[in-house]
Write a protein that holds these residues in place. Sequence first.
Motif, PDB file in Angstrom:
ATOM      1  N   GLU A 215      73.497  88.579 -16.371  1.00 28.11           N
ATOM      2  CA  GLU A 215      72.718  87.901 -15.342  1.00 28.11           C
ATOM      3  C   GLU A 215      71.289  87.764 -15.816  1.00 28.11           C
ATOM      4  O   GLU A 215      70.716  88.698 -16.376  1.00 28.11           O
ATOM      5  CB  GLU A 215      72.752  88.702 -14.037  1.00 28.11           C
ATOM      6  N   GLU A 216      70.731  86.589 -15.599  1.00 30.58           N
ATOM      7  CA  GLU A 216      69.329  86.375 -15.956  1.00 30.58           C
ATOM      8  C   GLU A 216      68.452  87.055 -14.918  1.00 30.58           C
ATOM      9  O   GLU A 216      68.681  86.925 -13.722  1.00 30.58           O
ATOM     10  CB  GLU A 216      69.006  84.886 -15.997  1.00 30.58           C
TER      11      GLU A 216
ATOM     12  N   LYS B  25      64.918  87.146 -13.298  1.00 31.06           N
ATOM     13  CA  LYS B  25      63.697  86.345 -13.147  1.00 31.06           C
ATOM     14  C   LYS B  25      62.508  87.265 -12.932  1.00 31.06           C
ATOM     15  O   LYS B  25      62.609  88.280 -12.242  1.00 31.06           O
ATOM     16  CB  LYS B  25      63.808  85.412 -11.938  1.00 31.06           C
TER      17      LYS B  25
END
Length: 104
Positions: free
Chosen positions: A18-19, A21
Amino acid sequence: MTVPGRETDGVVLTKKKEEVKEPPLYKVLLHNDDYTTMEFVVMVLESIFHKSAEEATKIMLNVHQQGIGIAGVYTREIADTKITIVHDIARRNEFPLRCSMEKN
């Protein structure tokens, strides 16, 4: 490779990455008024925003001459905390110094 309790039929199981942010940043702004002393603004910038005497003086002059100055850029929670501290210390010293934040 077998995973206990799962039939894989020879398929390799992988985890999705998962990126993450970065949180949005906010400018903490000091606003000029006719009562707060320049020395007090410099002290606030040095003690709460950890600015050097030279940097604090430059920011204070921006506040004085342009009506507003950027004290720092932080995540929302940190910006909110610093604003609360500024308002509290200003009130205890009987100054109307105002501080706000805007999205960077």
